[in-house]
Write an enzyme that holds these catalytic residues in place. Structure first.
Site, short mmCIF file in Angstrom:
data_model
loop_
_atom_site.label_atom_id
_atom_site.label_comp_id
_atom_site.label_asym_id
_atom_site.label_seq_id
_atom_site.Cartn_x
_atom_site.Cartn_y
_atom_site.Cartn_z
CD GLU A 181 -0.85 -1.42 9.24
OE1 GLU A 181 -2.04 -1.17 9.09
OE2 GLU A 181 0.04 -0.95 8.51
NE ARG A 199 -2.30 15.20 -3.09
CZ ARG A 199 -2.71 15.51 -1.87
NH1 ARG A 199 -1.88 15.39 -0.87
NH2 ARG A 199 -3.92 15.94 -1.65
CB CYS A 227 -5.94 14.70 -7.65
SG CYS A 227 -7.16 13.80 -8.55
CG ASN A 283 -7.38 16.87 -4.26
OD1 ASN A 283 -6.77 17.26 -3.27
ND2 ASN A 283 -7.99 15.72 -4.29
N GLY A 284 -10.70 16.48 -5.58
CA GLY A 284 -11.94 16.45 -4.80
C GLY A 284 -13.08 15.90 -5.63
CG HIS A 328 -17.52 -16.58 18.10
ND1 HIS A 328 -18.48 -16.97 18.99
CD2 HIS A 328 -16.40 -16.40 18.84
CE1 HIS A 328 -17.98 -17.02 20.21
NE2 HIS A 328 -16.70 -16.67 20.14
CE LYS A 338 1.07 -1.20 5.02
NZ LYS A 338 0.72 -0.31 6.06
CE LYS A 394 3.00 7.75 2.29
NZ LYS A 394 2.95 6.33 2.65
CD GLU A 400 -2.35 -0.72 2.19
OE1 GLU A 400 -2.85 0.40 2.26
OE2 GLU A 400 -1.32 -1.02 2.82
CD1 TRP A 420 -6.12 6.79 -6.57
CD2 TRP A 420 -8.11 7.65 -5.99
NE1 TRP A 420 -6.83 5.82 -5.91
CE2 TRP A 420 -8.06 6.32 -5.54
CE3 TRP A 420 -9.26 8.37 -5.73
CZ2 TRP A 420 -9.09 5.70 -4.85
CZ3 TRP A 420 -10.30 7.76 -5.05
CH2 TRP A 420 -10.21 6.45 -4.62
N1 GLU Z 1 -13.11 14.13 -9.29
C1 GLU Z 1 -11.93 14.35 -10.07
C2 GLU Z 1 -11.70 13.24 -11.08
O1 GLU Z 1 -12.18 12.16 -10.97
C3 GLU Z 1 -10.72 14.52 -9.17
C4 GLU Z 1 -10.47 13.30 -8.36
C5 GLU Z 1 -9.60 13.41 -7.12
O2 GLU Z 1 -9.29 14.44 -6.60
O3 GLU Z 1 -9.23 12.32 -6.59
O4 GLU Z 1 -11.05 13.41 -12.04
#
Ligand code: GLU
Length: 606
Positions: free
Chosen positions: A477, A28, A2, A101-102, A500, A481, A601, A484, A75
Site C-alpha cells: 500500500e 472521478r 467520469c 460514463n463508461g 529470489h 501511494k 478516484k 500514485e 477521464w
Molecule cells: N468513454 C468515454 C470517453 O472516453 C467516457 C469515459 C469514462 O466514463 O471514463 O470519453
C-alpha cells in the site's frame, strides 16, 4: 470514470449549480469538462481541457445560463484529451446532447454504420455514437423517451448516460448499465448525478436507478422505466443517508493532508459502526464453503490486510485475488462468499466480481464507505466504514477505516470460531480500541519523520517497499501511494521475495523502505530484518519504518519511528507513515497532489 450531473429546474437559472455539481465530482476524472444548457434558444455547449475547477473563472464556464442542463468531468477511455473529445457530444443537427460514463464496446461498428448513413462525427470518442443514434430515432418519428430507449438497446458495454433534447427544454433523460446514477429531489431542482456528493445539501430525497433503467426527469418529477421493455417501474424516493456535505480544505494546502489529519476521526467512526453488521458478516464468512477476498488498488491492499488477520485469528485461509481477475480465476458455486472492499462502492471490477458470485448462488459481503452505493445495496451484508467523503484522489483516511473494519471482522470471526481465546480476544480488542489515542499521540512524530525522510531521499528515482505478514500489505500500500502521487517507481513486495531475483537491482541508486514489525512478533521481525541486512550488504539506501533499537538504527540511513506496542497498532501506524512519505515526497517534487496525473478516484469503467 467520469462524473455526470444533470439538472432540471422550473425556469430558474442553474448553470452555476450545474458546474458546482461536476466540481464536486472532479475526483472521478478531470482531464476535461463541459456543460450543455437549454435556455429556450437551443443547446449551448461549453467545454474544454481541464477539470471543472480549472475552467471556472475562465471564459469557458463564464456567463452561462440555462434552466435545464447536463454536465461532465471526463477521464478519457476512448480518444485523446482534447477539447473535441470532451463531453457533451452533439448530434449532427445539434438537437441532441449527451454525456456518458463508461465504455461502449460496439461503438466502431455503430459509428461505421452511422457514417455510412451520412452522419458526421466530430470526436474520437465511443460516446458520440449515442447522440447520432438518438437523432436518427427522433427523425424516424419516435418520441424522445422511446428514441433514447431504442438507442440504448443498440449500444453494448457499460454506461451512465444523460441526454437533453433541444425541443424539450423542460426535461432530461438518464439511464444506466453498470455505472452509477442517482436522482435527487430538491425544493427548486431535480438532479441526476453519478454520486450523491454532487447533490450537495440541496436534495434531501433520492431515488437510485438500477441497471437497465431509464429515468425521465422534469422539474419535481422523475419517472423510471425498464430499458428492455419500456415498462414503467415503481420506485419510491428515500431519504439520502450519509454525510454528503461538501468538505472544505480549510487552512490545509491539500485535501490529502487534511484527510490524513482526519485519520483519528475515520478510525473512531470505523470502530463504532454497527456491531451487529460485523457479527452477521463474520457468521456468514465462517458459514461459507469457500471465501475470497477482493478489491482493487488500495482496497485490494486492505483486503490483503484483512485476510492476514482472518488467517491468524480465525484460522481461516481466504485467498485474495484482485477483482479484475477473480471472476476469471474462480468458477463460483452456491456456498461461496466474496468479501469486496471498495471506498466508493462503485468500483467496476469489484462489483463485477460480487455480481458473478451472487449470480452463481454465492453470498457477498462488502466493506464500503458510501452508503447507498451499488455495492452497499447489492451485498448481502455491508459493513459501512463511515469515513465521510474523501476528496483527494489518493485514499488515506478511507484506507485506514477499511483496515479497521477488516480487523473488526477478523476479530469477530476469531471469537465466533474459537480461533482466539477469550483473553487474546480481549487483548486485541483493547489494542484496536487504543488506535484513536495512539494515532493522536504518534501522528505528529510520524509526519515529522516522513518529512525528513522525503527530503533526505529526494534524489532516489526508484524504490522497493518491503514487509512480511500483515506488513507486506502495508508495504504494498505504501508503494502504491508513493507511485500514485510522486510519479516515481516503487515496487511493494513481501520481504522474503527480494532474494529470489529482484535483489539484483539493489545498488546505491535503489532505495528500500522496509516495514519492520515490533519485537513482540518474534520470528516475523527477525525474518524481516534479514531482508534489511541483505539490502545493506549490497549498499542500498535504507529507510526503516518501525520501532528500532539504538543499535539497529545504525544499520539504516533513516527511520520513521513507531511505538512498537503491538503488531496491529504498528501496522496501522505504518499505513499512515506510507501516506505521509508519499505526500511529502510529492510536495517536494511539486506534484499536483490532490489530482495526480491520469488518476481518478472511483474506477467505474472496465
Ligand atoms: N468513454 C468515454 C470517453 O472516453 C467516457 C469515459 C469514462 O466514463 O471514463 O470519453
Amino acid at each position: 470514470m467520469c462524473g455526470i450531473v444533470g439538472m432540471v429546474t422550473a425556469g430558474r437559472d442553474m448553470a452555476a449549480d450545474l458546474v458546482g455539481g461536476i466540481r464536486r465530482l472532479e475526483y472521478r476524472g478531470y482531464d476535461s469538462s463541459g456543460v450543455a444548457l437549454l435556455n429556450g434558444k437551443g443547446i449551448i455547449v461549453a467545454k474544454d481541457i481541464g477539470g471543472p475547477s480549472d475552467l471556472v473563472g475562465k471564459q469557458t464556464f463564464d456567463g452561462l445560463h440555462g434552466t435545464t442542463g447536463i454536465a461532465h468531468t471526463r477521464w478519457a477511455t476512448h480518444g485523446g484529451v482534447t477539447r473535441k473529445n470532451a463531453h457533451p457530444h452533439l448530434s449532427c443537427d445539434g438537437q441532441v446532447a449527451v454525456v456518458h460514463n463508461g465504455v461502449l464496446s460496439n461503438y466502431r461498428e455503430l459509428r461505421a454504420a452511422l457514417e455510412a448513413r451520412g452522419h458526421t462525427f466530430r470526436s474520437e470518442t465511443d460516446t458520440e455514437v449515442f447522440a447520432h443514434l438518438v437523432e436518427e430515432k427522433l427523425k424516424g418519428g419516435l418520441a424522445p423517451r422511446e428514441a433514447i430507449r431504442a438507442s440504448a438497446l443498440e449500444v453494448e458495454g457499460t454506461y451512465a448516460f444523460a441526454v437533453v433534447i433541444h425541443t424539450h427544454p423542460d426535461r432530461l433523460w438518464a439511464m444506466r448499465k453498470e455505472s452509477p446514477l442517482v436522482v435527487g429531489f430538491g425544493a427548486d431542482r431535480t438532479v441526476i448525478a453519478s454520486d450523491p456528493l454532487a447533490l450537495a445539501d440541496a436534495c434531501p430525497d433520492v431515488l437510485y436507478l438500477d441497471d437497465g433503467e431509464l429515468v425521465e426527469v422534469a422539474s419535481g418529477s422523475a419517472e423510471v422505466f425498464k430499458i428492455a421493455t419500456g415498462a414503467r417501474v415503481d420506485r419510491s424516493r428515500r431519504r439520502l443517508e450519509g454525510d454528503f456535505a461538501v468538505p472544505e480544505r480549510g487552512a490545509y494546502p491539500h485535501f490529502m493532508l487534511k484527510e490524513m489529519a482526519e485519520a483519528t476521526l475515520a478510525v473512531r467512526a470505523a470502530l463504532g459502526s454497527d456491531p451487529d453488521a460485523v457479527t452477521r458478516g463474520a457468521e456468514k464468512l465462517l458459514a461459507a464453503k469457500r471465501v475470497f477476498f477482493t478489491g482493487m488498488g488500495t482496497a485490494y491492499h486492505m483486503a490483503i490486510f484483512g485476510h492476514q488477520l482472518v488467517a491468524q485469528w480465525a484460522k481461516r485461509f481466504c485467498p485474495v485475488v484482485t477483482a479484475d481477475e477473480l471472476p476469471g480465476a474462480v468458477t463460483f458455486e452456491p456456498g461461496d462468499l466474496v468479501l469486496g472492499v471498495s471506498q466508493s462502492g462503485e468500483t467496476y471490477d469489484t462489483l463485477r466480481a460480487i455480481r458473478a458470485a451472487k449470480a452463481a448462488g454465492g453470498v457477498a459481503l462488502g466493506i464500503v464507505n458510501v452508503a447507498g452505493s451499488s455495492m452497499a445495496r447489492e451485498c448481502d451484508q455491508t459493513l459501512l466504514q463511515g469515513a465521510g467523503p474523501e476528496i483527494a484522489v489518493l485514499a488515506t483516511k478511507s484506507a485506514l477505516s477499511q483496515a479497521v473494519v477488516a480487523a473488526r471482522l477478523a476479530l469477530e470471526a476469531g471469537r465466533l470460531s474459537g480461533g482466539l481465546t477469550a483473553a487474546r480476544h480481549a487483548e486485541l480488542a483493547a489494542e484496536l480500541a487504543s488506535l484513536p489515542a495512539l494515532l493522536d499521540e504518534w501522528r505528529p512524530q510520524i509526519e515529522r519523520d516522513c518529512r525528513e525522510a522525503a527530503a533526505r531521499f529526494l534524489g532516489l528515482e526508484k524504490w522497493f517497499f518491503l514487509g512480511r505478514g500483515v506488513f507486506a500489505s502495508v508495504a504494498q500500500e505504501g508503494a502504491l501511494k508513493f507511485k500514485e502521487v510522486t510519479y516515481r517507481h516503487a515496487e511493494g513486495m513481501a520481504a522474503g521475495f527480494l532474494k529470489h531475483g529482484t535483489i539484483s537491482l539493489i545498488d546505491g541508486e535503489m532505495g528500500t523502505a522496509i516495514f519492520v514489525p515490533p519485537a513482540s512478533t518474534g520470528e516475523l521481525r527477525a525474518m524481516t530484518l534479514y531482508a534489511l541486512e541483505e539490502v545493506r550488504s549490497r549498499g542500498g539506501p535504507l529507510l526503516a519504518v518501525g520501532a528500532l533499537s539504538e543499535s539497529e538504527r545504525r544499520h539504516v540511513d533513516a527511520v520513521i519511528g513507531m511505538p512498537g506496542k503491538g503488531e496491529l497498532s504498528d501496522a496501522f501506524l505504518q499505513i499512515v507513515a506510507g501516506q505521509y512519505l508519499a505526500y511529502y515526497t510529492a510536495k517536494a517534487l511539486g506534484r499536483d497532489i490532490d489530482r495526480p496525473r491520469a488518476l481518478a478516484k472511483s474506477v467505474t469503467v472496465p
